[in-house]
Design an enzyme around this catalytic site. Structure first.
Site, PDB file in Angstrom:
ATOM      1  CE  LYS A  54     130.226  60.605 -18.089  1.00 45.54           C
ATOM      2  NZ  LYS A  54     130.206  60.100 -20.312  1.00 45.54           N
ATOM      3  CD  GLN A  98     132.113  62.151 -22.407  1.00 42.90           C
ATOM      4  OE1 GLN A  98     132.200  61.553 -21.562  1.00 42.90           O
ATOM      5  NE2 GLN A  98     130.535  62.909 -22.792  1.00 42.90           N
ATOM      6  CG  ASP A 121     132.064  55.478 -22.705  1.00 41.17           C
ATOM      7  OD1 ASP A 121     131.103  55.122 -21.686  1.00 41.17           O
ATOM      8  OD2 ASP A 121     132.076  56.314 -23.249  1.00 41.17           O
TER       9      ASP A 121
HETATM   10  N1  L37 Z   1     129.102  57.258 -21.635  1.00 42.30           N
HETATM   11  N2  L37 Z   1     128.584  59.584 -21.938  1.00 42.30           N
HETATM   12  C1  L37 Z   1     129.246  57.811 -21.946  1.00 42.30           C
HETATM   13  N3  L37 Z   1     130.354  58.349 -23.328  1.00 42.30           N
HETATM   14  C2  L37 Z   1     130.169  59.360 -24.127  1.00 42.30           C
HETATM   15  O1  L37 Z   1     131.077  59.879 -24.701  1.00 42.30           O
HETATM   16  N4  L37 Z   1     129.227  61.160 -24.116  1.00 42.30           N
HETATM   17  C3  L37 Z   1     129.366  60.324 -24.069  1.00 42.30           C
HETATM   18  C4  L37 Z   1     128.185  59.699 -23.208  1.00 42.30           C
HETATM   19  N5  L37 Z   1     127.158  61.164 -22.894  1.00 42.30           N
HETATM   20  C5  L37 Z   1     127.022  61.829 -21.441  1.00 42.30           C
HETATM   21  O2  L37 Z   1     128.152  61.229 -21.127  1.00 42.30           O
HETATM   22  N6  L37 Z   1     125.935  61.879 -21.244  1.00 42.30           N
HETATM   23  C6  L37 Z   1     125.213  62.533 -19.976  1.00 42.30           C
HETATM   24  C7  L37 Z   1     124.200  63.200 -20.192  1.00 42.30           C
HETATM   25  C8  L37 Z   1     123.460  63.431 -18.735  1.00 42.30           C
HETATM   26  C9  L37 Z   1     123.836  63.411 -17.784  1.00 42.30           C
HETATM   27  C10 L37 Z   1     125.529  62.563 -18.002  1.00 42.30           C
HETATM   28  C11 L37 Z   1     126.293  61.950 -19.230  1.00 42.30           C
HETATM   29  C12 L37 Z   1     124.008  64.290 -16.740  1.00 42.30           C
HETATM   30  O3  L37 Z   1     124.011  64.082 -15.701  1.00 42.30           O
HETATM   31  N7  L37 Z   1     122.865  64.979 -16.155  1.00 42.30           N
HETATM   32  C13 L37 Z   1     121.774  65.528 -14.917  1.00 42.30           C
HETATM   33  C14 L37 Z   1     122.415  67.304 -15.426  1.00 42.30           C
HETATM   34  C15 L37 Z   1     122.287  67.674 -16.714  1.00 42.30           C
HETATM   35  C16 L37 Z   1     122.763  69.283 -17.048  1.00 42.30           C
HETATM   36  O4  L37 Z   1     122.483  69.796 -16.061  1.00 42.30           O
HETATM   37  O5  L37 Z   1     123.068  69.396 -17.929  1.00 42.30           O
HETATM   38  C17 L37 Z   1     120.661  64.895 -15.008  1.00 42.30           C
HETATM   39  O6  L37 Z   1     120.261  64.903 -14.047  1.00 42.30           O
HETATM   40  O7  L37 Z   1     119.576  64.786 -16.206  1.00 42.30           O
END
Ligand code: L37
Ligand code: NAP
Length: 297
Positions: A54, A98, A121
């Site tokens: 992020k 988070q 958020d």
């Molecule tokens: N806004 N999001 C917000 N606030 C929070 O408090 N917990 C939480 C939250 N969740 C979160 O950030 N989830 C999230 C899940 C997956 C990704 C990003 C954020 C992501 O980038 N996923 C990629 C890679 C996953 C990996 O390899 O681990 C994907 O392609 O899905």
């Protein structure tokens, strides 16, 4: 039939390029970059990875990212004091704490302490209330906002569609259902007490799975031609010992034979979550600066 793949990574990259243009405009108009503060308590490895992505995405879009890590034994009072400091900081437009938080901290109290205008958020009751009544000034949770963006790109108008959301969390399921209702879908929210979940899902023109159970949704739960959005991120043992991989809440290979279009995991909803965080930060920044929202933001 093999479903069309909904490429969340490509959609997120395109959105981030647009947002970078709006971020430049904001900086030129105000003399300062839009600012996002992320707060991570403790060292949950998945949370650490997401928060790092992020901040990196924030900087790449020409915004100012500030990371404020705190030790796992931080007290609720200490975290609340940091939120107050960030609420008062004129260079910070968005605050993201988070989740999950350690057991000694009441997450609801922390979320309630965030200035609703900086709540990128969208978890504060003021923003969830605004979303529930259809107030367009609501800051909306990033993951459901990302899902809606992918659905509209794929389908155009969603009006009249039968939508089924599996999951009723405040973070994903409930705001997703509110957004789909706002698009004039007929919305069903399913959860762990739903009777005959498979049959409920078979009605869906739009199926959103936000459960946290690896590959729970089977191919024969899907109406032929339906659009399937898989929010689940589940770490499971990989092919090699000691390695893990991530899968969604949908049994992808089976579902792909039935659906009209489907998001993969990874590369689907996850990247959109991050893009929408940047979008919410820019929206909050424009409002705080008294600037009209540029078209397309
Ligand atoms: N806004 N999001 C917000 N606030 C929070 O408090 N917990 C939480 C939250 N969740 C979160 O950030 N989830 C999230 C899940 C997956 C990704 C990003 C954020 C992501 O980038 N996923 C990629 C890679 C996953 C990996 O390899 O681990 C994907 O392609 O899905
Ligand atoms: P959560 O708070 O644990 O909620 C899960 C929901 O699923 C609950 O409403 C629960 O029902 C329901 N459920 C559990 N078992 C079920 C079953 N057998 N049948 C039907 N419903 C069932 O999870 P969340 O925070 O909403 O997250 C859901 C998933 O999305 C997780 O895998 C998470 O990692 C992922 N996620 C991804 C992103 C992203 O950016 N891609 C962002 C956030 C979350 P009850 O309410 O009845 O218990």
């Amino acid at each position: 039939m093999s479903a069309a793949l909904i490429d969340g990574r490509a959609a997120a990259d395109a959105l981030r390029r647009q947002l970078a243009i709006h971020a430049d405009f904001f900086r030129a108009s105000t003399g300062r970059p839009a600012g996002l503060a992320t707060v991570l308590v403790g060292e949950d490895p998945a949370s650490a990875v997401y928060v790092r992505s992020k901040i990196k995405a924030t900087e790449e879009a020409g915004m100012h990212g500030v990371h404020r890590p705190l030790p796992a034994d931080t007290s609720e009072a200490e975290l609340l004091a940091l939120v107050v400091e960030l609420n008062r900081d004129p260079g910070i437009d968005g605050i993201l704490v988070q989740l999950p938080l350690p057991a000694q901290i009441d997450a609801a109290r922390v979320i309630d302490s965030i200035d609703p205008g900086k709540d990128v958020d969208g978890f504060h009751v003021v923003n969830s209330g605004r979303l529930a009544i259809g107030d367009p000034t609501a800051l909306v949770p990033c993951t459901p906002l990302g899902c809606l963006h992918l659905l509209k790109e794929q389908l155009g108008s969603l009006s009249g569609a039968e939508a089924v959301v599996i999951g009723r969390s405040n973070i994903v399921g409930k705001p997703m259902a509110a957004l789909l209702l706002g698009e004039s879908c007929t919305v069903t929210i399913a959860h762990s007490r739903t009777r005959d979940l498979a049959e409920v899902c078979r009605r869906a023109d739009i199926l959103v799975a936000a459960v946290g159970r690896p590959e729970m949704v089977r191919g024969d739960w899907i109406k032929p031609g339906a659009t399937v959005i898989d929010v689940g991120i589940n770490r499971v043992p990989g092919a090699e010992p000691g390695k893990s991989r991530i899968v969604g809440d949908v049994a992808f290979a089976e579902a792909r034979e039935m659906a009209g279009a489907i998001t993969p995991v990874p590369g689907g909803v996850g990247p959109m979550t991050i893009a929408m965080l940047l979008r919410n930060t820019l929206v909050a920044a424009h409002r705080r600066a008294g600037l009209a929202l540029p078209k397309g933001l």
